[in-house]
Motif scaffolding. Structure first.
Motif, PDB file in Angstrom:
ATOM      1  N   LEU A 121       0.832  -1.209   0.000  1.00  0.00           N
ATOM      2  CA  LEU A 121       0.000   0.000   0.000  1.00  0.00           C
ATOM      3  C   LEU A 121       0.864   1.256   0.000  1.00  0.00           C
ATOM      4  O   LEU A 121       0.635   2.182  -0.792  1.00  0.00           O
ATOM      5  N   LEU A 122       1.860   1.308   0.878  1.00  0.00           N
ATOM      6  CA  LEU A 122       2.742   2.474   0.942  1.00  0.00           C
ATOM      7  C   LEU A 122       3.478   2.672  -0.383  1.00  0.00           C
ATOM      8  O   LEU A 122       3.656   3.808  -0.854  1.00  0.00           O
ATOM      9  N   ASN A 123       3.912   1.570  -0.980  1.00  0.00           N
ATOM     10  CA  ASN A 123       4.614   1.655  -2.263  1.00  0.00           C
ATOM     11  C   ASN A 123       3.696   2.199  -3.353  1.00  0.00           C
ATOM     12  O   ASN A 123       4.097   3.053  -4.152  1.00  0.00           O
ATOM     13  N   ASN A 124       2.449   1.717  -3.381  1.00  0.00           N
ATOM     14  CA  ASN A 124       1.541   2.087  -4.466  1.00  0.00           C
ATOM     15  C   ASN A 124       1.064   3.531  -4.362  1.00  0.00           C
ATOM     16  O   ASN A 124       0.767   4.162  -5.383  1.00  0.00           O
ATOM     17  N   ILE A 125       0.966   4.043  -3.145  1.00  0.00           N
ATOM     18  CA  ILE A 125       0.573   5.450  -2.989  1.00  0.00           C
ATOM     19  C   ILE A 125       1.592   6.356  -3.682  1.00  0.00           C
ATOM     20  O   ILE A 125       1.231   7.323  -4.369  1.00  0.00           O
ATOM     21  N   THR A 126       2.868   6.045  -3.517  1.00  0.00           N
ATOM     22  CA  THR A 126       3.906   6.823  -4.211  1.00  0.00           C
ATOM     23  C   THR A 126       4.027   6.409  -5.674  1.00  0.00           C
ATOM     24  O   THR A 126       4.366   7.233  -6.526  1.00  0.00           O
ATOM     25  N   GLU A 127       3.735   5.128  -5.967  1.00  0.00           N
ATOM     26  CA  GLU A 127       3.842   4.629  -7.343  1.00  0.00           C
ATOM     27  C   GLU A 127       2.904   5.385  -8.282  1.00  0.00           C
ATOM     28  O   GLU A 127       3.278   5.722  -9.411  1.00  0.00           O
ATOM     29  N   ILE A 128       1.683   5.646  -7.819  1.00  0.00           N
ATOM     30  CA  ILE A 128       0.718   6.355  -8.655  1.00  0.00           C
ATOM     31  C   ILE A 128       1.267   7.721  -9.051  1.00  0.00           C
ATOM     32  O   ILE A 128       1.215   8.120 -10.221  1.00  0.00           O
ATOM     33  N   ARG A 129       1.806   8.443  -8.079  1.00  0.00           N
ATOM     34  CA  ARG A 129       2.275   9.802  -8.348  1.00  0.00           C
ATOM     35  C   ARG A 129       3.574   9.813  -9.146  1.00  0.00           C
ATOM     36  O   ARG A 129       3.760  10.676 -10.014  1.00  0.00           O
ATOM     37  N   THR A 130       4.485   8.881  -8.862  1.00  0.00           N
ATOM     38  CA  THR A 130       5.732   8.845  -9.635  1.00  0.00           C
ATOM     39  C   THR A 130       5.464   8.426 -11.082  1.00  0.00           C
ATOM     40  O   THR A 130       6.071   8.967 -12.007  1.00  0.00           O
ATOM     41  N   ASP A 131       4.570   7.452 -11.273  1.00  0.00           N
ATOM     42  CA  ASP A 131       4.207   7.069 -12.638  1.00  0.00           C
ATOM     43  C   ASP A 131       3.548   8.232 -13.373  1.00  0.00           C
ATOM     44  O   ASP A 131       3.793   8.450 -14.568  1.00  0.00           O
ATOM     45  N   ALA A 132       2.686   8.974 -12.668  1.00  0.00           N
ATOM     46  CA  ALA A 132       2.036  10.134 -13.273  1.00  0.00           C
ATOM     47  C   ALA A 132       3.063  11.199 -13.648  1.00  0.00           C
ATOM     48  O   ALA A 132       2.996  11.794 -14.733  1.00  0.00           O
ATOM     49  N   PHE A 133       4.022  11.441 -12.753  1.00  0.00           N
ATOM     50  CA  PHE A 133       5.074  12.426 -13.035  1.00  0.00           C
ATOM     51  C   PHE A 133       5.881  12.019 -14.262  1.00  0.00           C
ATOM     52  O   PHE A 133       6.196  12.850 -15.121  1.00  0.00           O
TER      53      PHE A 133
END
Length: 668
Positions: free
Chosen positions: A530-542
């Motif tokens: 969960l912690l990884n995916n919260i940042t994953e969404i934003r880094t992938d978007a960036f």
């Protein structure tokens, strides 16, 4: 309403050239090859060209020729109709676009914005890929060794031979700035993703990935909360593990079924549902073979014997994959040998400085897994190209099958070895935690931190280069392209090319396996994911907005074969978790001492089947398609039938009128 001709419609168009797609050559590319390609791009469709608008520029700061490609309004209209592009209709649904019914489509009053930029770029790519070599085109001009054969896609051959080095669509700076503020900014870390805007800008395929990632991340919250509760409480019992395992197994089914429903809603809203998309998928651009005729559509297309494809799969792809699986097995054995050595070193001298040695083999093994996965992905892609699949869907499904098979073995074989051969629950827990956390940390460094520093450096380098270039040389007979567009194209040419969603789905697939395959052994796995995916969404978007070149929009009705891959993991999870609990010493003590091993196995098989039955019941009682979507689909089908009946009645009436006039003229 009386339909207008295409000439009347295009009278409203602007004469301004709008470059949307870039083709970039090297400084050493022969001028004859560039001019020959330009001629084909500008030639009419009847002469085998793309009938697009193109301008050639040579920036001084790099001396590499760049083609800026756009299209006229009539080209967009005709191509959209040929592609059966679906657009919002005034009747309230999405319909296949036709020029004759243009006035009844929403937004037709302002033709400059009727097509989105993504749709225009999609049309341009389709027309570029339609340029094929004729029987008179023996080789690329200036490159006698680069042979062509009738039907070969010229633009693809230019890129394959590196005569042209890049083909990419331009970003929309204003739109991407607004999208970024809603999508990847830190204050949006817990907000809902703008899926509709993502679909409009990047296309359905990429929007589907982010929609799946978002729903999967939300679905991790309940098991993560339970994992935290289990971690901070002192209750240690096999019942605790059994309850958590059963919850996770049922919850994974609820998530996958919920995704099917959500996916149905999105695909219906975007007009890409399987029941309404075009029935005849065209061959993918890289498909090669002798030119023949499609027996269904009658169109000319490459033909490749199925027997050759089958032989290539069984005689080449399968042995190479088996060899890599053997390498993965050797890596696992080497890891356990290293771990035994590290444990021996530590227990001989138990000091604080020696303590990290225990975890060193696992960290090295986790990194080697990632390296081996990356190598095999390139090999699998080459094997898939070698097999020469006709359809893009078939190509992707075979690639997914190769990647899933290898990565499953490479990433999880050591966990199965520890769980069922060594039968060491403590080692399984620590090994699983180390693999999961190491893979996520290295992934975040690779995907977020490194690209961020690279894009800042590239931007600074390009800014200095553009300042040195005070002017641009223009090809003969072609007007200049706006300086802002030239600067944008030069900057975006230095960006990385987006390789598609394959690696992203594979990463989620492996994470899904880490979380659910052995959930009874490591309840905190869901929290880390969960912690990884919260940042994953934003880094992938960036990365999509600032790191990568804009990809061409692609249609999609779902996540394809990945749906099956995730469901298979869910089924295997039932077996692994039931086996783990059944092998627990506490469970063994609960059984009568007189019970034979066969009877114990039968009991756990029965329990496993009960859990499978519960999963099947959950899947059965959650419909894949929401009721409102079924109603809307039925309404669209009804309206289509009524429109067809109305058209047939009108045609019959016109025919009767014509016959009546003929009879009256004969009587007179």
């Amino acid at each position: 309403m009386e339909s207008k001709s295409i000439e009347e419609i295009t009278e409203r168009k602007s004469d301004a050239f709008e470059p949307l797609v870039i083709i970039e050559f090297t400084s050493g590319t022969k001028q004859a090859a560039i001019e020959w390609l330009m001629a084909h791009i500008q030639e009419s469709k009847l002469d085998g060209g793309a009938e697009l608008e193109v301008k050639m520029m040579v920036p001084q700061h790099q001396q590499a020729t760049i083609l800026y490609i756009g299209a006229s309004l009539d080209r967009y209209l005709v191509s959209a109709e040929m592609m059966q592009m679906r657009k919002p209709h005034t009747a309230g649904d999405l319909r296949e676009f036709t020029i004759s019914d243009l006035e009844n489509f929403k937004g037709s009053g302002e033709m400059s914005t009727f097509f989105t930029t993504a749709e225009k770029q999609k049309i341009i790519l389709k027309e570029l890929n339609s340029i094929r070599a004729s029987e008179f085109d023996l080789h690329i001009p200036g490159y006698e060794n680069y042979k062509l054969y009738p039907g070969k896609r010229i633009v693809k051959e230019y890129l394959r031979r590196e005569v042209a080095v890049r083909l990419f669509p331009l970003h929309e700076e204003e739109f991407i700035d607004k999208l970024g503020k809603e999508w990847y900014m830190p204050r949006q870390c817990c907000s809902v993703q703008p899926i509709g805007k993502i679909q409009k800008y990047f296309g359905e395929k990429i929007a589907m990935y982010f929609a799946f990632l978002g729903l999967y991340t939300i679905s991790l919250i309940p098991p993560a909360l339970i994992g935290i509760i289990y971690f901070i409480t002192y209750w240690r019992s096999v019942y605790r593990e059994a309850i958590f395992a059963v919850f996770n197994l049922v919850w994974s089914t609820i998530f996958l079924e919920s995704w099917k429903r959500y996916c149905s809603e999105l695909s219906f809203q975007w007009g890409t549902m399987q029941s309404v998309v075009a029935k005849f998928e065209e061959p993918r651009p890289d498909y090669f073979g002798k030119i023949g005729k499609n027996p269904v559509t009658g169109k000319a297309e490459p033909v490749y014997p199925k027997l050759k494809r089958v032989l290539r799969f069984y005689l080449v792809s399968l042995p190479v994959t088996a060899m890599f699986l053997g390498i993965a097995f050797v890596f696992m054995l080497t890891y356990f040998w290293m771990q035994a050595w590290a444990d021996n070193v530590y227990f001989k001298n138990k000091t604080l400085l020696q303590y990290p040695i225990i975890f060193a083999p696992t960290i090295v093994y986790a990194i080697s897994i990632g390296i081996l996965n990356a190598i095999y992905r390139k090999v699998a892609s080459l094997l898939n190209d070698f097999e020469n699949h006709r359809l893009q869907s078939s190509y992707e499904n075979h690639l997914i099958m190769k990647l899933v098979l290898f990565d499953f073995v490479n990433c999880f074989i050591s966990l199965f070895y520890v769980a069922f051969y060594l039968q060491d629950r403590a080692l399984l827990r620590s090994h699983l935690a180390c693999l999961l956390i190491t893979s996520q940390v290295t992934g975040q460094i690779k995907e977020a931190m490194v690209p961020f520093f690279f894009v800042k450096r590239r931007s600074q380098q390009m800014e200095r280069a553009m300042k040195k270039a005070a002017s641009f040389k223009t090809g003969e007979g072609t007007p200049e392209v706006d300086y802002t567009v030239q600067k944008q194209a030069s900057l975006e040419s230095t960006m990385d090319q987006y390789e598609g969603t394959m690696d992203e789905y594979l990463e989620l697939f492996l994470q899904f396996g880490y979380v659910f395959l052995f959930s009874s052994a490591f309840p905190l796995a869901a929290l880390w994911a969960l912690l990884n995916n919260i940042t994953e969404i934003r880094t992938d978007a960036f990365k999509m907005c600032r790191i990568f070149q804009r990809p061409f929009a692609e249609s999609a009705s779902g996540i394809g074969a990945w749906q099956i891959a995730f469901e298979v993991i869910g089924l295997i999870s039932v077996i692994t978790n039931c086996a783990l609990i059944g092998m627990d010493p506490e469970v063994q003590h609960l059984m009568p001492s007189s019970m034979s091993t066969v009877n114990m196995v039968l009991i756990f098989v029965a329990v496993e089947h009960v859990v499978l039955a519960v999963k099947a019941a959950v899947a059965f009682f959650i419909p894949d398609v929401p009721r409102w979507v079924e109603v809307e689909m039925a309404r669209v089908e009804y309206q289509s039938k009524q429109a067809l009946i109305k058209e047939n009645v009108a045609a019959s009436y016109r025919k009767k009128q014509m016959l009546r006039k003929m009879f009256l003229s004969k009587e007179n």
